[in-house]
Design an enzyme around this catalytic site. Structure first.
Site, PDB file in Angstrom:
ATOM      1  N   GLY A 172       0.802  -1.216   0.000  1.00 56.33           N
ATOM      2  CA  GLY A 172       0.000   0.000   0.000  1.00 56.33           C
ATOM      3  C   GLY A 172       0.837   1.270   0.000  1.00 56.33           C
ATOM      4  O   GLY A 172       2.073   1.248   0.108  1.00 56.33           O
ATOM      5  N   HIS A 173       0.142   2.416  -0.084  1.00 53.55           N
ATOM      6  CA  HIS A 173       0.845   3.698  -0.171  1.00 53.55           C
ATOM      7  C   HIS A 173       1.564   4.037   1.139  1.00 53.55           C
ATOM      8  O   HIS A 173       1.103   3.736   2.231  1.00 53.55           O
ATOM      9  CB  HIS A 173      -0.100   4.826  -0.587  1.00 53.55           C
ATOM     10  CG  HIS A 173      -1.311   4.983   0.275  1.00 53.55           C
ATOM     11  ND1 HIS A 173      -2.431   5.645  -0.132  1.00 53.55           N
ATOM     12  CD2 HIS A 173      -1.590   4.560   1.530  1.00 53.55           C
ATOM     13  CE1 HIS A 173      -3.335   5.633   0.832  1.00 53.55           C
ATOM     14  NE2 HIS A 173      -2.848   4.975   1.847  1.00 53.55           N
ATOM     15  N   ASN A 174       2.731   4.672   0.978  1.00 55.25           N
ATOM     16  CA  ASN A 174       3.571   5.131   2.088  1.00 55.25           C
ATOM     17  C   ASN A 174       4.108   4.009   2.972  1.00 55.25           C
ATOM     18  O   ASN A 174       4.566   4.259   4.088  1.00 55.25           O
ATOM     19  CB  ASN A 174       2.822   6.153   2.951  1.00 55.25           C
ATOM     20  CG  ASN A 174       2.539   7.437   2.201  1.00 55.25           C
ATOM     21  OD1 ASN A 174       1.450   7.608   1.638  1.00 55.25           O
ATOM     22  ND2 ASN A 174       3.486   8.348   2.174  1.00 55.25           N
TER      23      ASN A 174
END
Length: 343
Positions: A241-243
């Protein structure tokens, strides 16, 4: 590939017992080896094949002592498994050196630079203002977006997608149909029950020696970067997922999902089908068993966890043992209750 046994032994720092002038033209399993092949023996379960193999040479540990006469040439090394891996790497390098130049049709955008001895396969696409290092291999139907940087000796396999602004280090391998830098899963709930898309403005950074398996997806950050640290290895069919941050030399098996903003430490071992909730911190050296659901942070380094929700490995194994005995325990409890009633 064509080398003598002596040349291979020199490459691996090994010692030869047998004919060091034999020509080696292929690699094979020990049970399938034929004349001209080289194999290895690491797991002693396969030792019986050593005495029957037709392979011209076999790599073995220095500590290994044959129990029967051996007709094949042996190369003694410190660690046969690692040595054969080194040989596979060299074989792969030799194979890929033949792919140089630009096949047509393919496209390179304005302002992009491609290093020497690189390869661009047919129907591949490189966007604007990209910096591609030397000896990079971009296979057919691969896509590289705008403003992408790819380090030396990296391989982008067929159908892989590297989206805008991503940074790929040196000696990385991106396998077919992986997607690097896709839009993160960011949606804001609205009063009317709908969701508003949150723009994902960041990128993905893969440091050096990272492997990304087929059909694995790594989302770009909302802001900043999703980071996969040096030497990390991701299997097929993984969702990052993001970050998210994945630490150095961490390995993750297939079908694992890591939710946004979770940080996994260095040298972790994540088995298949593991799910991580978002915004967690996983300590260095953590080991997570298959199909575990990790819902809280792991703070102590070297912890092994298991189950869903995941908790200590020893505790989870004891709990599982008790769970399997529940029918028997129930019967015993019923008998005790009846005995107490009579008394």
């Amino acid at each position: 590939m064509k080398f003598t046994v002596k040349q291979i032994a020199t490459l691996l720092g090994g010692e030869v017992a047998g004919n060091d002038e034999l020509a080696i033209t292929g690699l094979a399993k020990i049970e399938e080896g034929k004349s001209g092949d080289i194999s290895f023996l690491s797991n002693l379960k396969y030792e019986p094949y050593l005495y029957t193999t037709q392979a011209s040479a076999v790599i073995v540990d220095r500590s290994f002592e044959p129990k029967k006469p051996v007709i094949t040439t042996l190369i003694f090394v410190e660690n046969s498994y690692s040595a054969f891996t080194r040989l596979l790497e060299e074989y792969n390098r030799q194979q890929s050196l033949g792919r140089v130049g630009i096949e047509q049709p393919s496209y390179v955008g304005e302002g992009s630079r491609v290093g020497e001895l690189s390869y661009q396969g047919a129907f591949s696409y490189i966007g604007k203002n990209c910096q591609i290092g030397k000896e990079v291999k971009i296979y057919p139907h691969a896509y590289v977006g705008n403003n992408v940087r790819i380090g030396d000796h990296t391989v982008i396999h067929a159908g892989a997608r590297i989206l805008d602004n991503c940074i790929i280090g040196q000696h990385c391998v991106i396998h077919p149909n992986a997607v690097i830098g896709s839009e993160g899963f960011g949606f804001a709930p609205q009063p009317d029950g709908t969701y508003k898309t949150i723009p994902q403005l960041g990128n993905v950074i893969l440091e050096d020696f990272v492997n990304v398996g087929s059909n694995t997806t790594i989302d770009c950050a909302t802001m900043g970067s999703t980071i996969i640290r040096k030497g990390a290895k991701l299997d097929n069919l993984i969702q990052i997922g993001h970050n998210v941050e994945i630490g150095k030399n961490t390995v993750i098996a297939a079908q694992t999902g890591v939710s946004g903003s979770t940080k996994i430490g260095d040298n972790c071992v994540i088995a298949g089908q593991v799910g991580f909730a978002g915004h967690l911190t996983i300590a260095n050296g953590t080991k997570v068993g298959a199909q575990s659901g990790v819902g809280k942070s792991v703070e102590e380094e070297g912890t092994a966890i298991n189950s869903s929700p995941a908790f200590g490995l020893k505790e989870s194994m004891r709990s599982l043992a008790i769970f399997r005995r529940l029918p028997d325990l129930e019967q015993r409890l019923t008998k005790l209750e009846k005995k107490n009633e009579k008394s």
